[in-house]
Design a protein around this motif. Structure first.
Motif, mmCIF file in Angstrom:
data_model
loop_
_atom_site.group_PDB
_atom_site.id
_atom_site.type_symbol
_atom_site.label_atom_id
_atom_site.label_comp_id
_atom_site.label_asym_id
_atom_site.label_seq_id
_atom_site.Cartn_x
_atom_site.Cartn_y
_atom_site.Cartn_z
ATOM 1 N N GLU A 18 13.365 11.933 -6.003
ATOM 2 C CA GLU A 18 13.179 11.492 -7.385
ATOM 3 C C GLU A 18 11.713 11.600 -7.786
ATOM 4 O OE1 GLU A 18 14.819 7.588 -8.166
ATOM 5 O OE2 GLU A 18 16.648 8.095 -7.086
ATOM 6 N N ARG A 19 10.831 11.200 -6.885
ATOM 7 C CA ARG A 19 9.396 11.318 -7.156
ATOM 8 C C ARG A 19 9.001 12.781 -7.305
ATOM 9 N NH1 ARG A 19 5.642 7.760 -3.473
ATOM 10 N NH2 ARG A 19 4.228 8.442 -5.089
ATOM 11 N N GLU A 20 9.538 13.619 -6.438
ATOM 12 C CA GLU A 20 9.243 15.042 -6.522
ATOM 13 C C GLU A 20 9.775 15.637 -7.812
ATOM 14 O OE1 GLU A 20 10.757 16.640 -2.869
ATOM 15 O OE2 GLU A 20 9.069 15.857 -1.711
ATOM 16 N N SER A 21 10.902 15.144 -8.281
ATOM 17 C CA SER A 21 11.471 15.611 -9.542
ATOM 18 C C SER A 21 10.528 15.286 -10.705
ATOM 19 C CB SER A 21 12.834 14.972 -9.770
ATOM 20 O OG SER A 21 13.339 15.313 -11.024
ATOM 21 N N ARG A 22 9.977 14.081 -10.705
ATOM 22 C CA ARG A 22 9.010 13.713 -11.753
ATOM 23 C C ARG A 22 7.765 14.598 -11.660
ATOM 24 N NH1 ARG A 22 10.789 8.429 -10.307
ATOM 25 N NH2 ARG A 22 8.916 8.104 -9.056
ATOM 26 N N LEU A 23 7.338 14.898 -10.432
ATOM 27 C CA LEU A 23 6.177 15.769 -10.245
ATOM 28 C C LEU A 23 6.476 17.175 -10.762
ATOM 29 C CD1 LEU A 23 3.332 16.264 -9.195
ATOM 30 C CD2 LEU A 23 4.311 16.620 -6.918
ATOM 31 N N MET A 24 7.693 17.655 -10.536
ATOM 32 C CA MET A 24 8.078 18.974 -11.037
ATOM 33 C C MET A 24 7.995 19.019 -12.560
ATOM 34 S SD MET A 24 11.260 19.796 -8.456
ATOM 35 C CE MET A 24 11.790 21.287 -9.258
#
Length: 122
Positions: free
Chosen positions: A60-66
């Motif tokens: 989820e954090r990586e998705s926000r970073l993307m």
């Protein structure tokens, strides 16, 4: 204002990071969708579920970073990459090299963090 060479540098940096995140996300989906080990031991099962939960939170954090990276690429295309969203001044090249998806200059970021700390967010 960024030179054409700097724009290309940041575009490549952002695209490389985005590609890495997409590859990691694909690996996670494959591991989650893959065959599940059936554990007769409740502790082993709980441990596996806990690990899966942690993995999903990280994704989820990586998705926000993307999303931030995609936004930075769009700003490059529009010509307003490296401009602080709060004060409108340029974000230093050193900051952009460290965090190319930054939307605030160092001064505004420090103000934001101080405000959040004061409000009890940290």
């Amino acid at each position: 204002m960024l030179t054409q060479e700097n724009k290309e540098y940041f575009r490549e940096l952002l695209m490389q990071r985005l590609d890495e995140l997409i590859a990691e996300a694909n690996d996670t989906v494959k591991s989650i969708a893959g065959p599940k080990d059936i554990c007769p031991d409740f502790l082993d099962q709980a441990s596996m579920e806990s690990e899966a939960d942690i993995s999903l939170r990280l994704k989820e954090r990586e998705s926000r970073l993307m999303k931030k990276i995609i936004s930075a690429i769009q700003k490059l295309d529009e010509g307003n990459f490296g401009v602080c969203e709060r004060c409108g001044r340029g974000i230093s090249e050193e900051r952009l090299k460290a965090r190319p998806m930054a939307v605030l200059c160092v001064k505004c970021k420090k103000k934001q963090e101080a405000s959040e700390k004061k409000e009890g967010y940290k």
